[in-house]
Motif scaffolding. Structure first.
Motif, mmCIF file in Angstrom:
data_model
loop_
_atom_site.group_PDB
_atom_site.id
_atom_site.type_symbol
_atom_site.label_atom_id
_atom_site.label_comp_id
_atom_site.label_asym_id
_atom_site.label_seq_id
_atom_site.Cartn_x
_atom_site.Cartn_y
_atom_site.Cartn_z
ATOM 1 N N LEU A 48 0.831 -1.140 0.040
ATOM 2 C CA LEU A 48 -0.230 0.220 -0.016
ATOM 3 C C LEU A 48 0.869 1.124 -0.187
ATOM 4 C CD1 LEU A 48 -2.682 -1.092 2.689
ATOM 5 C CD2 LEU A 48 -3.079 -0.771 0.050
ATOM 6 N N VAL A 50 0.335 5.984 -0.974
ATOM 7 C CA VAL A 50 -0.468 6.936 -0.864
ATOM 8 C C VAL A 50 -0.062 7.859 -2.103
ATOM 9 C CG1 VAL A 50 -1.290 9.036 0.354
ATOM 10 C CG2 VAL A 50 -0.930 6.934 1.506
ATOM 11 N N LEU A 56 -5.496 5.968 -1.492
ATOM 12 C CA LEU A 56 -4.811 4.881 -1.204
ATOM 13 C C LEU A 56 -4.533 3.855 -2.267
ATOM 14 C CD1 LEU A 56 -3.767 3.307 1.491
ATOM 15 C CD2 LEU A 56 -5.980 2.008 1.323
ATOM 16 N N ARG A 64 -9.739 -0.232 -1.951
ATOM 17 C CA ARG A 64 -10.381 -0.093 -0.811
ATOM 18 C C ARG A 64 -10.673 -1.559 -0.266
ATOM 19 N NH1 ARG A 64 -15.671 2.249 -2.013
ATOM 20 N NH2 ARG A 64 -16.083 1.616 0.234
ATOM 21 N N ILE A 258 2.695 2.537 3.348
ATOM 22 C CA ILE A 258 2.104 3.482 4.069
ATOM 23 C C ILE A 258 2.758 3.170 5.568
ATOM 24 C CG2 ILE A 258 0.099 3.625 3.068
ATOM 25 C CD1 ILE A 258 -1.178 1.408 4.877
ATOM 26 N N VAL A 301 -0.868 8.147 6.601
ATOM 27 C CA VAL A 301 -2.364 7.870 6.821
ATOM 28 C C VAL A 301 -2.947 8.389 8.143
ATOM 29 C CG1 VAL A 301 -2.106 5.914 5.373
ATOM 30 C CG2 VAL A 301 -1.987 5.629 7.797
ATOM 31 N N PRO A 340 -5.405 9.098 3.599
ATOM 32 C CA PRO A 340 -6.369 8.200 3.556
ATOM 33 C C PRO A 340 -6.573 7.552 5.019
ATOM 34 C CG PRO A 340 -4.485 7.203 2.477
ATOM 35 C CD PRO A 340 -4.207 8.609 2.719
#
Length: 417
Positions: A48, A50, A56, A64, A258, A301, A340
């Motif tokens: 993951l 950003v 995301l 998601r 992330i 995040v 996110p």
């Protein structure tokens, strides 16, 4: 779940560990800032990340999903005599069958005594962690490891008060840096690793009034000191130092995945406690402000944990809201900050809500879907202590709660369309 609830639950199963601790002990005493043998980091890693606009991404594509907390999936293997415990494979296979894409889990022991394997037999520790990560790769399950689940543990290990998390020159930070380097460099090329998390619900510990109130637990047989003082308390200034230092250290070795605080939903009076040492409830705008404060750059995040009881505590002073309103305000903050939202824990306890549990569960799940929360993780999967004490555990052994995974599966399928 809030840390004071977890202490007593985890205490029961972890009384059998021994040993003494020093960050210089063990087969590898390389200084934490010695990166001589660390290969340069790649331009991008799997997992993951950003986007510049705050979206995301998973492997570069918008994403998601809802996963689960599999809290002790790995650390159960650190118990005495459990080195060959691969029960997590059954759990990972069970989740794979239900299209649960990722787990959040603790990557090292809760109490100081439980760090013995890493500190004094590093090869054995990583042999077990290698097998765990390989299993996640095999089953196609993403991993979000949480490094320092119980905040006092690292300072306790090195003989410092807990507030040394706020001192970048401390032995606490030295051990933090070493562990981050060892883990991130070893696993940064694995497609199973989705992100890196500092710890669990640190923000609930900060700015609490009173010198001798709200101190961390004392359990000497598990490695804590025999006394605590006001130096074992944390404040927002300490939280900012520890979170920024964690993120910067991770970024030395992984520039794209992330980085997460692991924070719970902030206290209803978080800003007033910080500024005024007052329990006066914050307004909605102050709530949004504090989400940014407690998830500082370079953390990329916003993290919060929401349970039905969260709304019962009372948010906000200028407008009372339920769980949907809390999630909506958190998503508003995420949009403003271009970070996110990770709803790192959510769920409903049968022990508290009885026949209303399913309704409470669905209320949260629907709020997650309706507000388009990018990432969330249900509490909790395959953690037997929460079978009866909380009535919130979901596992192959308690079929009545299987509906929770099935409902999550339906939402995940809708989000992929």
């Amino acid at each position: 779940m809030k840390m004071y609830k977890k202490w007593s639950l985890i205490l029961v199963g972890l009384l059998a560990f021994g040993g003494s601790y020093s960050c210089s002990k063990g087969p590898d005493s390389t200084p934490p800032d010695d990166d001589t043998n660390v290969p340069p980091k790649a331009e991008h890693y799997p997992g993951l990340s950003v986007s510049a606009s705050g979206q995301l991404l998973l492997n570069g594509e918008p994403y998601r999903a809802i996963g689960v907390n599999y809290f002790n999936a790995f650390i159960r293997t650190l118990d005495d005599g459990q080195q060959n415990n691969t029960s997590y494979r059954t759990g990972l296979a069970y989740l794979k069958e239900r299209n649960i894409p990722f787990i959040r889990f603790a990557i090292n022991g809760y109490w100081p005594k439980n760090w013995d394997r890493y500190l004094n037999n590093r090869d054995a520790y990583f042999q077990q962690l290698d097998a765990f990560v390989a299993a996640a790769e095999e089953f196609g399950i993403g991993l979000i490891p949480s490094f320092f689940w119980h905040t006092p543990t690292v300072p306790d290990l090195v003989g410092e008060p807990v507030n040394r998390w706020g001192d970048t020159g401390s032995k606490t930070h030295e051990l933090m840096q070493k562990f981050i380097r060892d883990v991130v460099v070893r696993y940064r090329d694995s497609p199973a690793i989705w992100g890196w998390e500092q710890g669990n619900e640190v923000n609930l510990l900060v700015d609490l009034p009173g010198d001798n109130d709200n101190l961390p637990p004392i359990v000497p047989e598990l490695g804590t000191p025999t006394t605590r003082s006001k130096e074992d308390k944390l404040y927002t200034a300490d939280l900012l130092v520890m979170m920024r230092a964690f993120a910067r250290e991770v970024r030395k070795y992984d520039g794209t995945r992330i980085v997460i605080t692991g924070n719970a939903i902030q206290r209803p009076a978080a800003r007033n406690l910080w500024k005024n040492q007052s329990w006066t409830k914050d307004t909605r705008s102050q709530f949004i402000e504090m989400l940014g404060v407690q998830n500082p750059d370079p953390i990329d995040v916003l993290c919060t944990h929401v349970y039905p009881a969260s709304a019962e505590e009372g948010y906000f002073s200028d407008a009372s809201v339920g769980v949907e309103g809390l999630i909506r305000a958190s998503m508003e903050a995420a949009g403003e900050l271009k970070k996110p939202l990770f709803l790192g824990e959510w769920g409903a306890q049968e022990a508290k809500y009885g026949t209303e549990t399913r309704e409470k569960f669905m209320e949260l799940l629907e709020a997650i879907e309706d507000n388009e929360v990018p990432l969330s993780a249900m509490w909790v999967f395959d953690y037997p202590p929460h079978d009866t004490e909380e009535g919130i555990n979901v596992s192959p052994d308690n079929g009545p709660r299987e509906y929770m995974l099935q409902e999550i599966r339906k939402v995940n399928e809708r989000m992929r369309k």
